[in-house]
Design a protein around this motif. Sequence first.
Motif, PDB file in Angstrom:
ATOM      1  N   GLU A   8       8.577  -3.620  -6.493  1.00  0.00           N
ATOM      2  CA  GLU A   8       9.019  -4.709  -5.675  1.00  0.00           C
ATOM      3  C   GLU A   8       8.573  -3.873  -4.184  1.00  0.00           C
ATOM      4  O   GLU A   8       8.730  -3.918  -3.370  1.00  0.00           O
ATOM      5  CB  GLU A   8      10.311  -5.101  -5.459  1.00  0.00           C
ATOM      6  CG  GLU A   8      10.700  -5.611  -6.405  1.00  0.00           C
ATOM      7  CD  GLU A   8      12.239  -6.888  -7.106  1.00  0.00           C
ATOM      8  OE1 GLU A   8      12.666  -6.249  -5.186  1.00  0.00           O
ATOM      9  OE2 GLU A   8      12.529  -7.221  -7.702  1.00  0.00           O
ATOM     10  N   LEU A   9       7.371  -2.542  -4.440  1.00  0.00           N
ATOM     11  CA  LEU A   9       6.400  -2.667  -3.640  1.00  0.00           C
ATOM     12  C   LEU A   9       5.173  -2.799  -3.186  1.00  0.00           C
ATOM     13  O   LEU A   9       5.056  -4.014  -3.464  1.00  0.00           O
ATOM     14  CB  LEU A   9       6.103  -0.793  -3.809  1.00  0.00           C
ATOM     15  CG  LEU A   9       7.694  -0.553  -3.685  1.00  0.00           C
ATOM     16  CD1 LEU A   9       7.564   0.906  -4.636  1.00  0.00           C
ATOM     17  CD2 LEU A   9       8.390   0.244  -2.749  1.00  0.00           C
ATOM     18  N   PRO A  10       4.663  -3.034  -1.974  1.00  0.00           N
ATOM     19  CA  PRO A  10       3.106  -3.054  -1.486  1.00  0.00           C
ATOM     20  C   PRO A  10       2.321  -2.798  -3.281  1.00  0.00           C
ATOM     21  O   PRO A  10       2.685  -1.920  -3.538  1.00  0.00           O
ATOM     22  CB  PRO A  10       2.808  -2.096  -0.011  1.00  0.00           C
ATOM     23  CG  PRO A  10       4.451  -1.260   0.730  1.00  0.00           C
ATOM     24  CD  PRO A  10       5.079  -1.238  -1.393  1.00  0.00           C
ATOM     25  N   GLU A  11       1.630  -3.949  -2.833  1.00  0.00           N
ATOM     26  CA  GLU A  11       0.813  -4.080  -4.056  1.00  0.00           C
ATOM     27  C   GLU A  11      -0.423  -2.547  -4.339  1.00  0.00           C
ATOM     28  O   GLU A  11      -1.733  -2.843  -4.298  1.00  0.00           O
ATOM     29  CB  GLU A  11      -0.126  -5.296  -3.614  1.00  0.00           C
ATOM     30  CG  GLU A  11      -0.911  -5.734  -5.039  1.00  0.00           C
ATOM     31  CD  GLU A  11       0.164  -5.729  -6.832  1.00  0.00           C
ATOM     32  OE1 GLU A  11      -0.169  -5.134  -7.395  1.00  0.00           O
ATOM     33  OE2 GLU A  11       0.948  -6.252  -6.007  1.00  0.00           O
ATOM     34  N   HIS A  12       0.023  -1.946  -4.188  1.00  0.00           N
ATOM     35  CA  HIS A  12      -0.955  -0.691  -4.656  1.00  0.00           C
ATOM     36  C   HIS A  12       0.010  -0.174  -6.813  1.00  0.00           C
ATOM     37  O   HIS A  12       1.051  -0.221  -7.044  1.00  0.00           O
ATOM     38  CB  HIS A  12      -0.618   0.471  -3.852  1.00  0.00           C
ATOM     39  CG  HIS A  12      -0.881  -0.348  -2.780  1.00  0.00           C
ATOM     40  ND1 HIS A  12      -2.863  -0.483  -2.816  1.00  0.00           N
ATOM     41  CD2 HIS A  12      -0.749  -0.231  -1.814  1.00  0.00           C
ATOM     42  CE1 HIS A  12      -2.499  -0.760  -1.140  1.00  0.00           C
ATOM     43  NE2 HIS A  12      -1.438  -0.681  -0.189  1.00  0.00           N
TER      44      HIS A  12
ATOM     45  N   VAL B   1       0.872   7.515  -4.226  1.00  0.00           N
ATOM     46  CA  VAL B   1       0.704   6.107  -4.651  1.00  0.00           C
ATOM     47  C   VAL B   1      -0.916   6.316  -4.349  1.00  0.00           C
ATOM     48  O   VAL B   1      -1.892   6.797  -4.243  1.00  0.00           O
ATOM     49  CB  VAL B   1       0.940   5.337  -3.754  1.00  0.00           C
ATOM     50  CG1 VAL B   1       0.081   6.225  -1.612  1.00  0.00           C
ATOM     51  CG2 VAL B   1       0.541   3.973  -3.208  1.00  0.00           C
ATOM     52  N   LEU B   2      -1.404   5.659  -5.165  1.00  0.00           N
ATOM     53  CA  LEU B   2      -3.499   4.556  -4.994  1.00  0.00           C
ATOM     54  C   LEU B   2      -3.261   3.546  -4.480  1.00  0.00           C
ATOM     55  O   LEU B   2      -2.491   2.850  -4.558  1.00  0.00           O
ATOM     56  CB  LEU B   2      -3.896   5.019  -6.636  1.00  0.00           C
ATOM     57  CG  LEU B   2      -2.984   5.648  -7.412  1.00  0.00           C
ATOM     58  CD1 LEU B   2      -4.577   5.560  -8.796  1.00  0.00           C
ATOM     59  CD2 LEU B   2      -4.137   7.454  -6.737  1.00  0.00           C
ATOM     60  N   SER B   3      -4.423   3.844  -3.372  1.00  0.00           N
ATOM     61  CA  SER B   3      -4.658   2.594  -2.782  1.00  0.00           C
ATOM     62  C   SER B   3      -5.811   2.339  -2.737  1.00  0.00           C
ATOM     63  O   SER B   3      -6.997   3.490  -2.877  1.00  0.00           O
ATOM     64  CB  SER B   3      -4.559   2.301  -1.051  1.00  0.00           C
ATOM     65  OG  SER B   3      -5.199   1.442  -1.048  1.00  0.00           O
ATOM     66  N   VAL B   4      -6.434   1.050  -3.374  1.00  0.00           N
ATOM     67  CA  VAL B   4      -8.091   0.959  -4.107  1.00  0.00           C
ATOM     68  C   VAL B   4      -8.116  -0.191  -2.529  1.00  0.00           C
ATOM     69  O   VAL B   4      -7.548  -1.256  -3.012  1.00  0.00           O
ATOM     70  CB  VAL B   4      -7.381   0.352  -5.303  1.00  0.00           C
ATOM     71  CG1 VAL B   4      -9.232   0.300  -6.135  1.00  0.00           C
ATOM     72  CG2 VAL B   4      -7.154   1.614  -6.437  1.00  0.00           C
ATOM     73  N   PHE B   5     -10.088   0.480  -3.058  1.00  0.00           N
ATOM     74  CA  PHE B   5     -10.642  -0.731  -1.917  1.00  0.00           C
ATOM     75  C   PHE B   5     -11.669  -1.295  -2.909  1.00  0.00           C
ATOM     76  O   PHE B   5     -12.439  -0.357  -3.053  1.00  0.00           O
ATOM     77  CB  PHE B   5     -11.212   0.207  -0.570  1.00  0.00           C
ATOM     78  CG  PHE B   5     -12.856  -0.652   0.185  1.00  0.00           C
ATOM     79  CD1 PHE B   5     -12.125  -2.147   1.040  1.00  0.00           C
ATOM     80  CD2 PHE B   5     -13.236  -0.631   0.050  1.00  0.00           C
ATOM     81  CE1 PHE B   5     -12.733  -2.764   1.344  1.00  0.00           C
ATOM     82  CE2 PHE B   5     -14.825  -1.034   0.829  1.00  0.00           C
ATOM     83  CZ  PHE B   5     -14.146  -2.502   0.879  1.00  0.00           C
TER      84      PHE B   5
END
Length: 301
Positions: free
Chosen positions: A214-218, A102-106
């Motif tokens: 339908e997963l956390p927004e990433h 997964v990629l998490s972007v700030f």
Amino acid sequence: MTIEPLAPGEPRRPHGPRDPGDAWVVAPTGERYWGRFGAAGLLAIDAERGVLLQHRVSWSHFGDTWALPGGARHEGESACDGALREASEEAGVPDAAVQPRVLSVFDLGYWSYTTVVGDVVRPFEPVISDPESRELAWVPVADVTEYPLHPGFAASWQGLRSLLDVRPAVIVDVANVMGSVPDGWWNDRAGAASRLISRIAELAARGVPASALELPEHTWYPEWTAVVEGQARSVAAAGAVGVDVVPAEASGDDAIAATAQRAVAAGRSATVVTSDRGLAERARDAGAAVRGARWLLDLLG
């Protein structure tokens, strides 16, 4: 997430620019962030040893704290490629040793930091291969907050920690998806299956939006399994990068249902792709979500 605003009077890094991306971005409020084209870091997860952390050298911003291997992205470089490259340069992470999940972007608008959360698929020992690392260590997930963390990483850790238990898997009923498009597949079932699996491999490489699963927004990189049957089973020998191709020895539906059961039992958030009503019911009974063939075809573009 490693954010490195330059404090007033703070010296620049002791080495010169290695790439046009190695430069500061100045915020409207005056703070500076490292990476002209943004920055990225790797949160590598080893199922046995925990996560890989880097003890930063004293001359770096917030020196002597612990964070992720990472740094400035190159121009035109994807965040995923940048994180893996930086991890190789700073921690000796071998090619193909980590599979992105997964990629998490700030994102500040004018600058962004992307954390690539990835699973170790080939165990390795990290190596200090860059002057920015004082120490490298595998740290159990439960012990991360006991370390003196870089403030940016500390601020993002709880959000990242919540992603570690989410492991999506997509199981594709290849025969059913092929059959939904009247493109002459019946004249060459193996060739049609091979083409579909190649397209799935391309999708596996670029990731899937959270809304589709339908997963956390990433952006997510599920584990892909393509189940083939009948004349199409021969394509399993060729394989595909990023896709596990499973030949059904007998009933394709039985193989798909069993694959879904194993995925759910292993803690995966499993999704079965089929428009077959009977198989869809069996998949749901196994605890998997179900998407029709059109769902996948839309993602393939």
